[in-house]
Design an enzyme around this catalytic site. Structure first.
Site, short mmCIF file in Angstrom:
data_model
loop_
_atom_site.label_atom_id
_atom_site.label_comp_id
_atom_site.label_asym_id
_atom_site.label_seq_id
_atom_site.Cartn_x
_atom_site.Cartn_y
_atom_site.Cartn_z
CD GLN A 80 -3.04 -0.85 2.27
OE1 GLN A 80 -3.99 -0.11 2.10
NE2 GLN A 80 -2.85 -1.50 3.41
CG ASP A 87 13.94 -12.76 -0.28
OD1 ASP A 87 13.56 -12.15 0.74
OD2 ASP A 87 14.10 -14.00 -0.32
CB ILE A 88 14.43 -7.27 2.36
CG1 ILE A 88 13.19 -7.77 3.11
CG2 ILE A 88 14.09 -6.18 1.36
CD1 ILE A 88 12.54 -6.69 3.97
CB THR A 111 3.09 -1.90 13.34
OG1 THR A 111 1.76 -2.18 13.74
CG2 THR A 111 4.00 -2.89 14.06
CG ASP A 112 -1.07 -0.24 15.88
OD1 ASP A 112 -1.94 -0.86 16.50
OD2 ASP A 112 -0.90 -0.37 14.65
CE1 TYR A 114 3.14 -6.77 11.04
CE2 TYR A 114 1.76 -5.76 12.72
CZ TYR A 114 2.46 -5.67 11.54
OH TYR A 114 2.50 -4.47 10.86
CE LYS A 137 6.72 -3.66 10.97
NZ LYS A 137 7.32 -3.35 9.64
CD1 TRP A 175 -5.52 0.32 13.28
CD2 TRP A 175 -7.50 1.35 13.23
NE1 TRP A 175 -6.20 -0.02 14.44
CE2 TRP A 175 -7.43 0.60 14.42
CE3 TRP A 175 -8.64 2.09 12.98
CZ2 TRP A 175 -8.45 0.57 15.37
CZ3 TRP A 175 -9.66 2.07 13.91
CH2 TRP A 175 -9.56 1.31 15.09
#
Length: 290
Positions: free
Chosen positions: A11, A35-36, A100-101, A124, A128, A149
């Site tokens: 996104q 491919d990281i 991320t939150d 997750y 992160k 979000w």
């Protein structure tokens, strides 16, 4: 100005590519292009391109699948950022990394500040956070952007899911006790670009973590209601479905969702002049989300 973008088909990566094409020399790569998790591949791409900035928009974001795919999640969300950070440091580049939150436990009601203690509740979030730590450790010139979000015209997200369900359901139940700031992917891209432009203008930022998300805060129920109202007003939907708010307990998932995903975004505004994402404005082009 040369910028390497990873995760170009996600996104935010997609928006970054569209916005930066005319502003910089870019190398925008999806998983097929880089491919990281492959350290040697990362080193070669970075050495050959020699970017001034690396923006890592690649991530394993399947929150529920991460519980069963922990090894893959850590490979993409920890090892990948580590490889990029090492390569950035070697060529003197700045790395901008999206987080991320989910690094927080989601307790309480106050918006999280960057200095608040992290306490991820699932694979997750843990992966992160590990990525954040790796980026900070291996590249001195780093900017980590935590967001929440995310939605946009490209890729899969809550807005598209709601519009799809509304086509086939007269009634929907939506979780009403999880709160956060819906964040438009295009605004995240603009925020990252503004950070780059701040540096390009000769300013030296405070390296570290920044929060960026949408305002006003809302529940998933609130967000869904707003989506349906705009969709009806824009003739995307002929009729809104009836929406009922339900508690998180009524919608069990493999991974625990934070009840409080509110992020305090005052630091990024103070340092860079970047205001929170206006998610209601972003819904005005809802025709593009079909």
């Amino acid at each position: 100005m040369k910028i390497l973008i990873t995760g170009s088909n996600g996104q935010v990566g997609y928006c970054l590519t569209q916005r930066l094409e005319e502003k910089a020399t870019i190398l925008s790569l999806d998983y097929e292009g880089l491919d990281i998790t492959d350290k040697k591949a990362v080193q070669k791409i970075v050495a050959d391109f020699n970017p001034d900035y690396i923006i890592n928009a690649a991530a394993h974001t399947a929150v529920d699948r991460a519980e069963q795919e922990a090894e893959l999640s850590y490979a993409i969300n920890q090892d990948g950022p580590l490889h990029l950070a090492q390569a950035a440091s070697e060529c003197g580049a700045v790395i901008l990394h999206i987080s991320t939150d989910y690094v927080f436990d989601g307790e309480g009601q106050l918006p999280y500040q960057e200095i608040d203690s992290t306490n991820p509740q699932g694979v997750y979030g843990h992966s992160k956070l590990a990525g954040e730590i790796a980026v900070a450790e291996y590249c001195p010139k780093h900017l980590i952007l935590r967001t929440a979000w995310v939605f946009g015209e490209h890729g899969n997200n809550f807005v598209k899911t709601m519009l799809r369900l509304a086509q086939t359901h007269d009634e929907l139940t939506i979780v009403g006790d999880q709160f956060g700031g819906p964040t438009y992917a295009g605004d995240i891209a603009d925020a990252l670009i503004a950070m780059v432009e701040y540096i390009e203008a000769g300013n030296k930022p405070a390296w570290g973590v920044y929060h960026f998300s949408g305002m006003p805060y809302a529940s998933w129920y609130d967000f869904a209601k707003a989506i349906f109202q705009v969709a009806e007003d824009s003739n995307v939907l002929q009729k809104q479905p009836a929406v009922t708010a339900i508690p998180t307990s009524a919608y069990p998932t493999p991974a625990k969702r934070p009840e409080n995903s509110r992020l305090n975004c005052t630091k990024i505004e103070s340092q860079f002049g970047i205001k929170p994402s206006d998610w209601k404005r972003a819904l005005n082009n809802i025709q593009a989300y079909k």
